[in-house]
Scaffold this motif. Structure first.
Motif, PDB file in Angstrom:
ATOM      1  N   GLN A 129       0.835  -1.203   0.000  1.00  0.00           N
ATOM      2  CA  GLN A 129       0.000   0.000   0.000  1.00  0.00           C
ATOM      3  C   GLN A 129       0.876   1.262   0.000  1.00  0.00           C
ATOM      4  O   GLN A 129       1.974   1.269   0.564  1.00  0.00           O
ATOM      5  N   GLN A 130       0.353   2.305  -0.618  1.00  0.00           N
ATOM      6  CA  GLN A 130       1.029   3.599  -0.593  1.00  0.00           C
ATOM      7  C   GLN A 130       0.672   4.324   0.696  1.00  0.00           C
ATOM      8  O   GLN A 130      -0.505   4.444   1.042  1.00  0.00           O
ATOM      9  N   LEU A 131       1.675   4.799   1.400  1.00  0.00           N
ATOM     10  CA  LEU A 131       1.440   5.485   2.674  1.00  0.00           C
ATOM     11  C   LEU A 131       0.919   6.890   2.403  1.00  0.00           C
ATOM     12  O   LEU A 131       1.579   7.690   1.729  1.00  0.00           O
ATOM     13  N   PRO A 132      -0.269   7.221   2.906  1.00  0.00           N
ATOM     14  CA  PRO A 132      -0.793   8.575   2.677  1.00  0.00           C
ATOM     15  C   PRO A 132      -0.200   9.565   3.674  1.00  0.00           C
ATOM     16  O   PRO A 132       0.424   9.171   4.666  1.00  0.00           O
ATOM     17  N   ASP A 133      -0.415  10.845   3.419  1.00  0.00           N
ATOM     18  CA  ASP A 133      -0.126  11.856   4.436  1.00  0.00           C
ATOM     19  C   ASP A 133      -1.148  11.680   5.555  1.00  0.00           C
ATOM     20  O   ASP A 133      -2.350  11.631   5.299  1.00  0.00           O
ATOM     21  N   ILE A 134      -0.694  11.574   6.799  1.00  0.00           N
ATOM     22  CA  ILE A 134      -1.589  11.433   7.946  1.00  0.00           C
ATOM     23  C   ILE A 134      -1.538  12.749   8.709  1.00  0.00           C
ATOM     24  O   ILE A 134      -0.513  13.109   9.293  1.00  0.00           O
ATOM     25  N   VAL A 135      -2.639  13.492   8.672  1.00  0.00           N
ATOM     26  CA  VAL A 135      -2.642  14.863   9.183  1.00  0.00           C
ATOM     27  C   VAL A 135      -3.819  15.091  10.125  1.00  0.00           C
ATOM     28  O   VAL A 135      -4.855  14.420  10.026  1.00  0.00           O
ATOM     29  N   PRO A 136      -3.689  16.040  11.048  1.00  0.00           N
ATOM     30  CA  PRO A 136      -4.824  16.378  11.911  1.00  0.00           C
ATOM     31  C   PRO A 136      -5.869  17.199  11.162  1.00  0.00           C
ATOM     32  O   PRO A 136      -5.538  17.964  10.242  1.00  0.00           O
ATOM     33  N   ALA A 137      -7.116  17.025  11.546  1.00  0.00           N
ATOM     34  CA  ALA A 137      -8.183  17.855  10.988  1.00  0.00           C
ATOM     35  C   ALA A 137      -7.914  19.319  11.327  1.00  0.00           C
ATOM     36  O   ALA A 137      -7.293  19.633  12.348  1.00  0.00           O
ATOM     37  N   ALA A 138      -8.372  20.210  10.451  1.00  0.00           N
ATOM     38  CA  ALA A 138      -8.062  21.632  10.604  1.00  0.00           C
ATOM     39  C   ALA A 138      -9.224  22.464  11.129  1.00  0.00           C
ATOM     40  O   ALA A 138      -9.009  23.560  11.654  1.00  0.00           O
ATOM     41  N   LEU A 139     -10.446  21.970  11.027  1.00  0.00           N
ATOM     42  CA  LEU A 139     -11.611  22.814  11.285  1.00  0.00           C
ATOM     43  C   LEU A 139     -12.252  22.607  12.649  1.00  0.00           C
ATOM     44  O   LEU A 139     -13.183  23.327  13.006  1.00  0.00           O
ATOM     45  N   GLY A 140     -11.778  21.616  13.401  1.00  0.00           N
ATOM     46  CA  GLY A 140     -12.320  21.385  14.735  1.00  0.00           C
ATOM     47  C   GLY A 140     -13.806  21.099  14.701  1.00  0.00           C
ATOM     48  O   GLY A 140     -14.333  20.490  13.758  1.00  0.00           O
ATOM     49  N   ASP A 141     -14.516  21.582  15.713  1.00  0.00           N
ATOM     50  CA  ASP A 141     -15.947  21.253  15.801  1.00  0.00           C
ATOM     51  C   ASP A 141     -16.820  22.138  14.922  1.00  0.00           C
ATOM     52  O   ASP A 141     -18.042  22.034  14.960  1.00  0.00           O
ATOM     53  N   THR A 142     -16.186  23.002  14.104  1.00  0.00           N
ATOM     54  CA  THR A 142     -16.966  23.787  13.137  1.00  0.00           C
ATOM     55  C   THR A 142     -17.116  23.067  11.800  1.00  0.00           C
ATOM     56  O   THR A 142     -17.830  23.543  10.918  1.00  0.00           O
ATOM     57  N   ALA A 143     -16.452  21.915  11.633  1.00  0.00           N
ATOM     58  CA  ALA A 143     -16.449  21.236  10.336  1.00  0.00           C
ATOM     59  C   ALA A 143     -17.862  20.880   9.878  1.00  0.00           C
ATOM     60  O   ALA A 143     -18.220  21.108   8.714  1.00  0.00           O
ATOM     61  N   GLY A 144     -18.682  20.328  10.772  1.00  0.00           N
ATOM     62  CA  GLY A 144     -20.026  19.932  10.380  1.00  0.00           C
ATOM     63  C   GLY A 144     -20.876  21.107   9.948  1.00  0.00           C
ATOM     64  O   GLY A 144     -21.631  21.027   8.970  1.00  0.00           O
ATOM     65  N   CYS A 145     -20.740  22.211  10.655  1.00  0.00           N
ATOM     66  CA  CYS A 145     -21.518  23.402  10.318  1.00  0.00           C
ATOM     67  C   CYS A 145     -21.064  23.994   8.979  1.00  0.00           C
ATOM     68  O   CYS A 145     -21.884  24.341   8.128  1.00  0.00           O
TER      69      CYS A 145
END
Length: 310
Positions: free
Chosen positions: A277-293
């Motif tokens: 498998q190709q290893l993807p970039d593993i990164v933290p989400a940027a938008l926090g709890d505003t992402a859904g909104c």
């Protein structure tokens, strides 16, 4: 000013915004979901909140909202506009799109699943911006996933795509609410880490954040609990990588707030497990709890764009 209504409904709280055409948040508000009052009261709270947002836009932005986007948990029939089932809100087969359209005077309404909607925002304007293929995995009370393909989210044939939390990684593990044993979310969600650390520490009030702090201070018991969760998570994620081959893997939710205490061992554990498998970039989400909104706002604008080109 042109704008849409965006609502993200959670088990305990609702986040809402008026979102401009450029994605800017023109107004934000929060309210309790009120699930203790029953499913009908939750629906009434959503409709009242949306109506208040519409009135605010009319009064302060000079015109009413042109559309609305609504993100809800559970099983969602986005095409039919039905909130099919949500255990934590107690509802079944609620025609939310029709109810909200009526309450808002006939404006078009888009309905989406909360995690997929959050993933839409992370993919377009958050940590996955520019990635043609990504997987968004929030680690909270449970674990779910959103599969991003060229700026859209794949819902699956029956609206259930991305449920990585119910991939079995330890067949003899804890019983899951879905009826199986050893599902990923029973071992690597924030709730699972909280349970494990409460038991290991002897403090029933201890949670995942406390465990992360203990890991950082060098506590060996905390490190064992944490590593067990990381290993289970890596096993589940490698299964997802094998199936989906994402370019970017976005990790969000409460557990991701531990920062490199999570990401450093997680990246190492995933790298140890991949073969072809190709290893993807593993990164933290940027938008926090505003992402859904924010994602709900994107759904609303997408719906308007679709109507214009139809």
């Amino acid at each position: 000013m042109r704008h849409v209504i965006a609502l993200d409904v959670g088990g305990t709280g609702m986040k809402a915004a008026l979102v401009g055409a450029d994605g800017s948040l023109l107004y934000e508000a929060r309210r309790a979901t009120g699930r203790d009052r029953g499913a009908d009261a939750v629906v009434a709270s959503i409709l009242d909140f949306a109506a208040d947002l519409r009135a605010h836009g009319q009064a302060h932005l000079g015109r009413p909202a042109e559309a609305a986007g609504l993100a809800v948990p559970g099983i969602v029939d986005a095409e039919g506009g039905i909130a099919v089932y949500a255990a934590n809100l107690g509802w079944r087969d609620v025609p939310l799109r029709a109810l909200l359209t009526e309450r808002l005077g006939g404006v078009p309404v888009a309905l989406g699943h909360d995690v997929r909607t959050g993933g839409l925002a992370e993919g377009r304007i958050g940590a996955g911006r520019g990635a043609d293929r990504f997987l968004f995995v929030p680690l909270g009370t449970g674990i779910a996933g959103a599969i991003g393909i060229d700026g859209t989210i794949e819902a699956g044939a029956h609206g259930c795509a991305g449920e990585i939390g119910h991939v079995v990684v330890r067949p003899e593990g804890p019983e899951c609410g879905c009826g199986r044993r050893g599902c990923l979310e029973t071992l690597a969600s924030a709730s699972a880490v909280s349970r494990a650390w409460a038991a290991a520490s002897g403090d029933p009030a201890a949670d995942a954040a406390d465990c992360a702090k203990a890991v950082e201070s060098g506590d060996p018991a905390a490190r064992r609990v944490w590593q067990d969760a990381v290993d289970a998570l890596a096993d589940g994620l490698v299964t997802a990588l094998t199936l989906l081959d994402p370019r970017t893997l976005i990790i969000g939710g409460g557990l991701a707030e531990a920062g490199e205490t999570l990401f450093t061992p997680l990246r190492a554990a995933v790298e140890e497990r991949v073969t072809f498998q190709q290893l993807p970039d593993i990164v933290p989400a940027a938008l926090g709890d505003t992402a859904g909104c924010l994602g709900a706002g994107l759904l609303a604008w997408d719906l308007l764009a679709t109507e214009v080109t139809a």
